[in-house]
Structures are given as structure tokens and as C-alpha cells.
Design an enzyme around this catalytic site. Structure first.
Site, PDB file in Angstrom:
ATOM      1  N   PRO A  16       0.847  -1.205   0.000  1.00 24.87           N
ATOM      2  CA  PRO A  16       0.000   0.000   0.000  1.00 24.87           C
ATOM      3  C   PRO A  16       0.877   1.248   0.000  1.00 24.87           C
ATOM      4  O   PRO A  16       1.839   1.320   0.761  1.00 24.87           O
ATOM      5  CB  PRO A  16      -0.769  -0.118   1.325  1.00 24.87           C
ATOM      6  CG  PRO A  16       0.081  -0.990   2.199  1.00 24.87           C
ATOM      7  CD  PRO A  16       0.806  -1.923   1.277  1.00 24.87           C
ATOM      8  N   MET A  17       0.540   2.192  -0.850  1.00 25.07           N
ATOM      9  CA  MET A  17       1.293   3.453  -0.859  1.00 25.07           C
ATOM     10  C   MET A  17       0.335   4.616  -1.089  1.00 25.07           C
ATOM     11  O   MET A  17      -0.239   4.761  -2.175  1.00 25.07           O
ATOM     12  CB  MET A  17       2.384   3.419  -1.922  1.00 25.07           C
ATOM     13  CG  MET A  17       3.592   2.578  -1.495  1.00 25.07           C
ATOM     14  SD  MET A  17       4.877   2.537  -2.715  1.00 25.07           S
ATOM     15  CE  MET A  17       4.175   1.419  -3.921  1.00 25.07           C
ATOM     16  N   GLN A  71      -6.963  -1.158   2.793  1.00 26.42           N
ATOM     17  CA  GLN A  71      -6.298  -0.849   4.058  1.00 26.42           C
ATOM     18  C   GLN A  71      -6.992   0.321   4.741  1.00 26.42           C
ATOM     19  O   GLN A  71      -7.225   1.361   4.120  1.00 26.42           O
ATOM     20  CB  GLN A  71      -4.822  -0.493   3.845  1.00 26.42           C
ATOM     21  CG  GLN A  71      -4.112  -0.333   5.187  1.00 26.42           C
ATOM     22  CD  GLN A  71      -2.690   0.175   5.077  1.00 26.42           C
ATOM     23  OE1 GLN A  71      -2.468   1.317   4.693  1.00 26.42           O
ATOM     24  NE2 GLN A  71      -1.733  -0.648   5.422  1.00 26.42           N
ATOM     25  N   CYS A 101       2.043   3.554   9.768  1.00 28.94           N
ATOM     26  CA  CYS A 101       2.241   4.935   9.324  1.00 28.94           C
ATOM     27  C   CYS A 101       2.843   5.788  10.457  1.00 28.94           C
ATOM     28  O   CYS A 101       2.253   5.899  11.533  1.00 28.94           O
ATOM     29  CB  CYS A 101       0.921   5.539   8.850  1.00 28.94           C
ATOM     30  SG  CYS A 101       1.172   7.184   8.159  1.00 28.94           S
ATOM     31  N   LYS A 140      -0.737  -4.508   8.968  1.00 31.11           N
ATOM     32  CA  LYS A 140       0.581  -4.124   8.442  1.00 31.11           C
ATOM     33  C   LYS A 140       1.262  -3.258   9.494  1.00 31.11           C
ATOM     34  O   LYS A 140       0.742  -2.230   9.901  1.00 31.11           O
ATOM     35  CB  LYS A 140       0.444  -3.366   7.124  1.00 31.11           C
ATOM     36  CG  LYS A 140       1.810  -2.959   6.591  1.00 31.11           C
ATOM     37  CD  LYS A 140       1.799  -2.771   5.104  1.00 31.11           C
ATOM     38  CE  LYS A 140       3.156  -2.373   4.577  1.00 31.11           C
ATOM     39  NZ  LYS A 140       3.510  -0.993   4.893  1.00 31.11           N
ATOM     40  N   GLY A 202      10.257  -4.146   2.524  1.00 30.57           N
ATOM     41  CA  GLY A 202      11.359  -3.212   2.694  1.00 30.57           C
ATOM     42  C   GLY A 202      12.548  -3.446   1.800  1.00 30.57           C
ATOM     43  O   GLY A 202      13.169  -4.506   1.817  1.00 30.57           O
ATOM     44  N   ASP A 203      12.824  -2.448   0.960  1.00 31.56           N
ATOM     45  CA  ASP A 203      14.074  -2.352   0.208  1.00 31.56           C
ATOM     46  C   ASP A 203      14.245  -3.366  -0.920  1.00 31.56           C
ATOM     47  O   ASP A 203      15.371  -3.677  -1.299  1.00 31.56           O
ATOM     48  CB  ASP A 203      15.291  -2.456   1.146  1.00 31.56           C
ATOM     49  CG  ASP A 203      15.238  -1.431   2.266  1.00 31.56           C
ATOM     50  OD1 ASP A 203      14.569  -0.399   2.084  1.00 31.56           O
ATOM     51  OD2 ASP A 203      15.853  -1.671   3.318  1.00 31.56           O
ATOM     52  N   GLY A 224       7.114  -2.010  -2.536  1.00 32.21           N
ATOM     53  CA  GLY A 224       6.582  -0.650  -2.578  1.00 32.21           C
ATOM     54  C   GLY A 224       7.284   0.185  -3.620  1.00 32.21           C
ATOM     55  O   GLY A 224       6.922   0.188  -4.803  1.00 32.21           O
ATOM     56  N   ARG A 225       8.340   0.873  -3.179  1.00 30.65           N
ATOM     57  CA  ARG A 225       9.010   1.806  -4.079  1.00 30.65           C
ATOM     58  C   ARG A 225       9.552   1.139  -5.338  1.00 30.65           C
ATOM     59  O   ARG A 225       9.612   1.767  -6.393  1.00 30.65           O
ATOM     60  CB  ARG A 225      10.111   2.536  -3.306  1.00 30.65           C
ATOM     61  CG  ARG A 225       9.520   3.463  -2.240  1.00 30.65           C
ATOM     62  CD  ARG A 225      10.555   3.904  -1.245  1.00 30.65           C
ATOM     63  NE  ARG A 225      11.047   2.805  -0.426  1.00 30.65           N
ATOM     64  CZ  ARG A 225      11.947   2.927   0.529  1.00 30.65           C
ATOM     65  NH1 ARG A 225      12.486   4.094   0.775  1.00 30.65           N
ATOM     66  NH2 ARG A 225      12.341   1.876   1.247  1.00 30.65           N
TER      67      ARG A 225
HETATM   68  C1  LIG Z   1       4.892   6.997  -0.996  1.00 32.49           C
HETATM   69  C2  LIG Z   1       4.645   5.919   0.014  1.00 32.49           C
HETATM   70  C3  LIG Z   1       3.402   5.806   0.599  1.00 32.49           C
HETATM   71  C4  LIG Z   1       3.158   4.790   1.545  1.00 32.49           C
HETATM   72  N1  LIG Z   1       1.901   4.652   2.055  1.00 32.49           N
HETATM   73  C5  LIG Z   1       1.617   3.598   2.873  1.00 32.49           C
HETATM   74  C6  LIG Z   1       0.292   3.340   3.308  1.00 32.49           C
HETATM   75  O1  LIG Z   1      -0.658   4.061   2.958  1.00 32.49           O
HETATM   76  N2  LIG Z   1       0.087   2.280   4.138  1.00 32.49           N
HETATM   77  C7  LIG Z   1       1.098   1.459   4.542  1.00 32.49           C
HETATM   78  O2  LIG Z   1       0.866   0.491   5.282  1.00 32.49           O
HETATM   79  N3  LIG Z   1       2.364   1.658   4.116  1.00 32.49           N
HETATM   80  C8  LIG Z   1       2.643   2.688   3.286  1.00 32.49           C
HETATM   81  N4  LIG Z   1       3.912   2.858   2.820  1.00 32.49           N
HETATM   82  C9  LIG Z   1       4.953   1.896   3.201  1.00 32.49           C
HETATM   83  C10 LIG Z   1       5.099   0.786   2.134  1.00 32.49           C
HETATM   84  O3  LIG Z   1       3.938  -0.002   2.041  1.00 32.49           O
HETATM   85  C11 LIG Z   1       6.320  -0.127   2.410  1.00 32.49           C
HETATM   86  O4  LIG Z   1       6.090  -0.874   3.582  1.00 32.49           O
HETATM   87  C12 LIG Z   1       7.614   0.655   2.561  1.00 32.49           C
HETATM   88  O5  LIG Z   1       7.742   1.626   1.544  1.00 32.49           O
HETATM   89  C13 LIG Z   1       8.839  -0.259   2.514  1.00 32.49           C
HETATM   90  O6  LIG Z   1       8.849  -1.006   1.345  1.00 32.49           O
HETATM   91  P1  LIG Z   1       9.710  -0.615   0.024  1.00 32.49           P
HETATM   92  O7  LIG Z   1      11.142  -0.469   0.454  1.00 32.49           O
HETATM   93  O8  LIG Z   1       9.467  -1.781  -0.895  1.00 32.49           O
HETATM   94  O9  LIG Z   1       9.185   0.670  -0.476  1.00 32.49           O
HETATM   95  C14 LIG Z   1       4.189   3.886   1.912  1.00 32.49           C
HETATM   96  C15 LIG Z   1       5.446   4.028   1.316  1.00 32.49           C
HETATM   97  C16 LIG Z   1       5.682   5.012   0.379  1.00 32.49           C
HETATM   98  C17 LIG Z   1       7.048   5.105  -0.246  1.00 32.49           C
END
Ligand SMILES: Cc1cc2nc3c(=O)[nH]c(=O)nc-3n(C[C@H](O)[C@H](O)[C@H](O)COP(=O)(O)O)c2cc1C
Length: 347
Positions: A16-17, A71, A101, A140, A202-203, A224-225
């Protein structure tokens, strides 16, 4: 992999982002393949209970995205249970609770990662929700609030006892926000200790990292990213996991993704067969009135901040998208950058 009674065809999940993983984006990622589950942006439980239109927009999804987790965030057990019922009523496959969050606006309302500071209360929230709905309730969370309180293992056990069907863990603390690296050892420890599926986050920015993380003992990996940079990462991870060469993605395909994203954001179609409203764009007049064109431009700006990373001339793309003032201009920029078509607007 199964979460409650929901089968995931692949262990790779779109994380989720907020602001990023809207229904248009999720559909496009899903179409590339390899994606077992999508999760919406976080949706306010308060807004759902009060029936606020804008909140409902965040909960929009289409059939092709299934299975879908919506979510929600909030800290009041009664309202979270009511919101879970609404989510179930919207036909979602899973209701997920945001306990990660770190943003003060959310955390100060006893929601998001604040819930990790009050594990008993967090478990009460999950218990109330699990009693209220038949669909799986998932959580989460982060590693913990800070380094002195890395309580994901304890909280995971508590929410499991309270009725959670799975947990996802982003291996950083709230205090870390996005600094440092995700602690996958902690994630693996939780996976070994609880009976419900544990998904790690993560990452993972390369397909190989996604596959390697799966070998840490988790049931699934949230990306995510990495998906914002390359929406093909889950499909490529699935290729690798199946022993295939990961598919290659050319510049034109990357451009096509952006054009399709623009089209889906502009889409006026109401898919009544799907039984849930998907009016992303009303009439042209209303579109103007509601500043939808501006909304589409802002969406492209937000995506391109990530999408342009690693592309030759990516900063040029970013600067041009940031300066765009119409959708026509946006399309021209994409044509020029990815398809080498001279810009009509610039001409
Ligand atoms: C722009 C952005 C928005 C995010 N929004 C949420 C969210 O709404 N809910 C949530 O549980 N995590 C949110 N996250 C966290 C991501 O779901 C993820 O756990 C975190 O970025 C680490 O994973 P990654 O390294 O693959 O990005 C967000 C992350 C980013 C970068």
C-alpha cells in the site's frame, strides 16, 4: 499461499502506498503479471463510517485487481469494526489495518504506528474487527516504534490471538521512517514464531531481491518503491522464481505504461457490471470544474518522481513533467521521451 479463505496465486504483493497505488496504477501493475495481491492506499475509518465521498474514492477498485485488500487506519475499536463492515460490504477480499504509518497527522490520533505503542489496545481493535466481519483481517506493522521498542514479534502474536489472518512487517521503526535499512532478520523471526502467514516489506528494488527475500521464511513479499520505479518487478520476480529469464522491458513499453496510466486516470467509463462505482472522471465540464486535469497531472508528477529513477535522462523527464500544465502536454512529453516523437506542444 492463503490468507484466511483467500488464495494468492503469487506471493508477490503491491504494497500500500498513499497517493500512489490508486486503482488505475494497481490495474496496470496487475496486467503485467506476477502479482498475487494488491492493497489500496490507506483509507480513513472515520471517513468510511461518515460516508465521505473522497474517502470512498480511495477505496475504489475493479474486478481485475482481485484479490484486493482495502487498508484502513484508525484507533477506535468500534469505528474500526464498523469500517471493516463497510469494507466487506464494498466486496473487498481482505481488510488490512495500518499499524505502520509514522506520519504525526495519523499517529497522533492513536492510529497508524501509534498502535504499536499500545499493543493491548491494538489487539482490541483487531478483535473487534475480526468479530464484525467474515473476510480476513490483516495487519501491516513496522519493526516497532523505535529502537527501544522493536515489538513486532510480540504484537504479531497478540494480533494473531485476536483473530488476524496474516501480518505484514516493514522492517524499520517509525522513528527511522525510511532511513537505514529494513531488518529482515526480525521479519524472519516473526515468520518463524507465529502460525499465520507473515509477509515482509522493505528495500526490494530488484526482482532478484524480491525472490531472495522470499527464501527468508516469509510467506510473501510486499514491494513498494520498487513497483513505482518498475511496475514489472513482480512479473520479473515471478519469472525468476519459476526458473525463467526475467522479461526485458524496453523504453517504449515504459512509455506505453505512462500513456495507459493517463488514460485510466481519465477514464469515464462506469462499469456497472462490477457492481461498484468506478467513476474516475465525470463529464468534461465537471472534470474541469473539479480540477481533474490538474489531479491527473499531479498524479503523473508523483509517479515520475520514482519512475524516472535509473532512466537515462530521467531528471529531464521529471523536470518536464513537473512543468506540464495540461494532459495534452503530458502525452507529448511521454511521446518525445520514450518514443522519440517530436513534441507538438514545443513545435
Ligand atoms: C509513498 C509511500 C506511501 C506509503 N503509504 C503507505 C500506506 O498508505 N500504508 C502502509 O501500510 N504503508 C505505506 N507505505 C509503506 C510501504 O507499504 C512499504 O512498507 C515501505 O515503503 C517499505 O517497502 P519498500 O522499500 O518496498 O518501499 C508507503 C510508502 C511510500 C514510499
Amino acid at each position: 499461499m492463503k490468507i484466511g479463505n483467500v488464495t494468492l496465486e503469487s506471493p508477490f504483493v503491491v504494497a500500500p502506498m498513499a497517493g500512489m497505488t490508486d486503482t488505475a496504477f494497481r490495474r496496470l501493475v496487475k496486467r503485467q503479471g506476477g502479482c498475487g495481491l494488491v492493497v489500496t492506499e490507506m483509507v480513513s475509518s472515520e471517513g468510511l463510517v461518515r460516508g465521505i465521498d473522497r474517502t470512498l474514492e480511495y477505496a475504489e477498485y475493479t474486478e481485475e485487481e482481485r484479490p484486493v485488500a482495502i487498508q484502513i487506519f484508525g484507533g477506535d475499536p468500534v469505528k474500526m469494526a464498523a469500517a471493516a463492515r463497510i469494507v466487506e460490504g464494498l466486496g473487498a477480499d481482505i481488510v488490512d489495518v495500518n499499524m505502520g504509518c509514522p506520519v504525526p497527522k495519523i499517529a497522533k490520533h492513536n492510529a497508524g504506528c501509534s498502535l504499536m505503542r499500545e499493543p493491548e489496545h491494538a489487539a482490541t481493535v483487531i478483535e473487534a474487527m475480526a468479530r464484525a466481519v467474515k473476510i480476513p483481517v490483516t495487519v501491516k506493522m513496522r519493526a516497532g516504534w523505535n529502537d527501544r521498542a522493536r515489538n513486532a514479534p510480540t504484537l504479531a502474536r497478540m494480533v494473531e490471538d485476536a483473530g488476524a489472518a496474516a501480518v505484514s512487517i516493514h522492517g524499520r521503526t517509525a522513528e527511522q521512517s525510511y532511513s537505514g535499512t529494513a531488518d529482515w532478520d526480525l521479519v524472519a523471526r516473526v515468520a518463524a514464531e507465529v502460525g499465520i502467514p507473515v509477509l515482509g516489506s522493505g528495500d526490494c528494488v530488484e526482482p532478484l531481491q524480491v525472490v531472495e527475500r522470499l527464501q527468508s521464511g516469509v510467506s510473501g513479499v510486499l514491494v513498494g518503491r520498487g513497483v513505482l520505479r518498475s511496475p514489472w518487478i513482480l512479473a520479473q520476480a515471478a519469472d525468476l522464481a519459476a526458473g525463467r529469464r526475467p522479461r526485458e522491458v524496453g523504453l517504449r513499453e515504459r512509455g506505453q505504461f505512462l500513456l495507459e496510466y493517463i488514460e485510466l486516470l481519465l477514464d469515464e467509463r462506469v462499469d456497472e457490471a462490477e457492481g461498484f462505482r468506478h467513476v474516475l472522471m465525470p463529464s468534461p465540464a465537471e472534470r474541469e470544474a473539479r480540477g481533474r486535469e490538474r489531479w491527473v497531472i499531479n498524479k503523473l508528477r508523483a509517479l515520475c518522481a520514482w519512475y524516472s529513477k535509473g532512466l537515462d535522462g530521467g531528471s529531464r523527464l521529471r523536470v518536464r513533467v513537473n512543468a506540464a500544465s495540461s494532459v495534452i502536454e503530458l502525452r507529448d512529453i511521454v511521446d518525445e521521451f520514450f518514443f522519440d516523437v517530436p513534441s507538438a506542444v514545443g513545435a
